[in-house]
Design a protein around this motif. Structure first.
Motif, short mmCIF file in Angstrom:
data_model
loop_
_atom_site.label_atom_id
_atom_site.label_comp_id
_atom_site.label_asym_id
_atom_site.label_seq_id
_atom_site.Cartn_x
_atom_site.Cartn_y
_atom_site.Cartn_z
N GLY A 1 0.82 -1.21 0.00
CA GLY A 1 0.00 0.00 0.00
C GLY A 1 0.84 1.25 0.00
N THR A 2 1.91 1.24 0.77
CA THR A 2 2.82 2.40 0.80
C THR A 2 3.43 2.66 -0.56
N ALA A 3 3.86 1.60 -1.22
CA ALA A 3 4.44 1.74 -2.56
C ALA A 3 3.41 2.29 -3.54
N ALA A 4 2.18 1.78 -3.48
CA ALA A 4 1.13 2.23 -4.39
C ALA A 4 0.80 3.70 -4.16
N PHE A 5 0.58 4.09 -2.92
CA PHE A 5 0.21 5.47 -2.61
C PHE A 5 1.38 6.43 -2.84
N SER A 6 2.60 5.98 -2.56
CA SER A 6 3.77 6.84 -2.79
C SER A 6 3.93 7.15 -4.27
N GLY A 7 3.76 6.12 -5.10
CA GLY A 7 3.87 6.35 -6.54
C GLY A 7 2.84 7.35 -7.03
N LEU A 8 1.60 7.22 -6.57
CA LEU A 8 0.54 8.13 -7.00
C LEU A 8 0.79 9.54 -6.44
N GLY A 9 1.25 9.62 -5.20
CA GLY A 9 1.53 10.93 -4.62
C GLY A 9 2.67 11.65 -5.32
N LEU A 10 3.75 10.93 -5.63
CA LEU A 10 4.88 11.53 -6.33
C LEU A 10 4.50 11.91 -7.76
N LEU A 11 3.66 11.10 -8.38
CA LEU A 11 3.20 11.43 -9.74
C LEU A 11 2.43 12.75 -9.72
N MET A 12 1.54 12.91 -8.75
CA MET A 12 0.77 14.14 -8.65
C MET A 12 1.68 15.33 -8.34
N ALA A 13 2.59 15.15 -7.38
CA ALA A 13 3.48 16.25 -6.97
C ALA A 13 4.44 16.65 -8.08
N GLY A 14 4.83 15.68 -8.91
CA GLY A 14 5.82 15.97 -9.94
C GLY A 14 5.26 16.43 -11.26
N THR A 15 3.94 16.49 -11.38
CA THR A 15 3.35 16.88 -12.66
C THR A 15 2.39 18.07 -12.55
N LEU A 16 1.84 18.31 -11.37
CA LEU A 16 0.88 19.39 -11.19
C LEU A 16 1.48 20.54 -10.40
N LYS A 17 0.86 21.70 -10.49
CA LYS A 17 1.29 22.83 -9.67
C LYS A 17 0.99 22.53 -8.20
N ALA A 18 1.75 23.17 -7.31
CA ALA A 18 1.63 22.88 -5.89
C ALA A 18 0.23 23.15 -5.37
N GLU A 19 -0.38 24.27 -5.81
CA GLU A 19 -1.73 24.60 -5.34
C GLU A 19 -2.75 23.58 -5.82
N VAL A 20 -2.58 23.11 -7.06
CA VAL A 20 -3.48 22.09 -7.60
C VAL A 20 -3.28 20.77 -6.85
N THR A 21 -2.03 20.44 -6.56
CA THR A 21 -1.73 19.23 -5.80
C THR A 21 -2.37 19.29 -4.42
N LEU A 22 -2.28 20.44 -3.76
CA LEU A 22 -2.88 20.60 -2.44
C LEU A 22 -4.38 20.34 -2.47
N ALA A 23 -5.06 20.96 -3.42
CA ALA A 23 -6.51 20.78 -3.52
C ALA A 23 -6.87 19.35 -3.94
N ALA A 24 -6.18 18.83 -4.94
CA ALA A 24 -6.51 17.50 -5.46
C ALA A 24 -6.23 16.41 -4.45
N ALA A 25 -5.10 16.51 -3.74
CA ALA A 25 -4.75 15.48 -2.76
C ALA A 25 -5.76 15.44 -1.62
N ASN A 26 -6.18 16.61 -1.14
CA ASN A 26 -7.17 16.65 -0.07
C ASN A 26 -8.53 16.15 -0.54
N LEU A 27 -8.90 16.49 -1.78
CA LEU A 27 -10.17 16.03 -2.33
C LEU A 27 -10.18 14.51 -2.46
N VAL A 28 -9.10 13.95 -2.99
CA VAL A 28 -9.00 12.50 -3.14
C VAL A 28 -9.07 11.83 -1.77
N PHE A 29 -8.41 12.42 -0.78
CA PHE A 29 -8.44 11.88 0.58
C PHE A 29 -9.87 11.79 1.09
#
Length: 255
Positions: free
Chosen positions: A155-183
């Motif tokens: 689970g850690t590997a799966a979530f880390s990959g998705l988190g790094l993908l989001m952080a490395g491709t989107l703007k920080a503000e978009v990542t903040l909103a999207a990550a909290n929404l997905v949560f």
């Protein structure tokens, strides 16, 4: 005193020492961040205590905490490996921290390894805290701890990959909103608090393929029912890990 005793020895420290130092720094920064503590510690602990003490949701036969504890452990893994890591890495990227660290003697792979180790250290603290709360609420866990550890690592590997993908491709503000929404969405629809059986059949089949659903269900099979490693859930998590980490490695941008 021999000659050369005080001769400087320029050069980078061993990579293992750099990884340990960076891991300690990443962990301290995470634990000092109020928003991260809210996501990783306070919300899971409150949800576990509230829904185990108050009969709000029908969790089936037996004590509510026996159903809820594995789901909240899965939520804790997601909050740290996905939500927290995505937000922290996204803002590190925005402020140029990743770019500067990438130009330092610390190899980029070692930086990512340090972030992953920091996530694992935090998860150990989360699991210890939530387990203590659940036991105080009457939880009676079963199953093989090695199966639990295998599911948590997948689970850690799966979530880390998705988190790094989001952080490395989107703007920080978009990542903040999207990550909290997905949560929030996965908290409701990922089998963490509300059993997947409560959803319509077609929706349930789709939700069961989500990583948090697979982790929740897998931990529940082991800890509540005493089953061996649930290979179906493990396969779902492994597939997400390969896809997420592979995509992050390909598309991650350092600046």
């Amino acid at each position: 005193m021999s000659a050369g005793t005080f001769t400087p020895r320029p050069g980078a420290a061993p990579v293992s020492r750099m990884i340990r130092a960076q891991t300690a720094l990443e962990t301290r920064m995470l634990l000092r961040n109020g928003e991260q503590l809210l996501l990783t510690v306070i919300i899971p602990a409150l949800l576990l205590t509230l829904f185990s003490s108050v009969d709000i949701i029908d969790t089936g036969a037996g004590n509510s905490v026996d159903f809820l504890a594995p789901g909240v452990l899965a939520l804790a893994v997601m909050s740290t490996a996905f939500t927290g890591q995505a937000i922290a890495t996204g803002f590190d990227r925005r402020y140029g921290v990743l770019k500067r660290l990438g130009a330092s003697p610390l190899p980029r792979w070692a930086l990512m390894a340090s972030k992953t180790l920091s996530v694992l250290v935090t998860e150990v603290l989360q699991v210890a805290l939530l387990t203590g709360i659940a036991l105080a609420l009457g939880w009676s866990p079963h199953g093989n701890p090695f199966s639990v550890a295998a599911l948590v690592l997948l689970g850690t590997a799966a979530f880390s990959g998705l988190g790094l993908l989001m952080a490395g491709t989107l703007k920080a503000e978009v990542t903040l909103a999207a990550a909290n929404l997905v949560f929030l969405l996965l908290l409701v629809g990922g089998g963490v608090i509300v059993p997947l059986e409560k959803f319509p059949g077609a929706v349930r089949d789709v939700l069961a393929l989500l990583p948090v659903s697979a982790l929740s269900d897998g931990l529940r099979e082991v800890l509540q029912h005493g089953a061996a490693l649930p290979w179906g859930d493990a396969a779902v998590l492994a597939a997400w890990a390969v896809l997420g980490l592979g995509a992050a490695a390909k598309w991650f941008r350092w600046e």
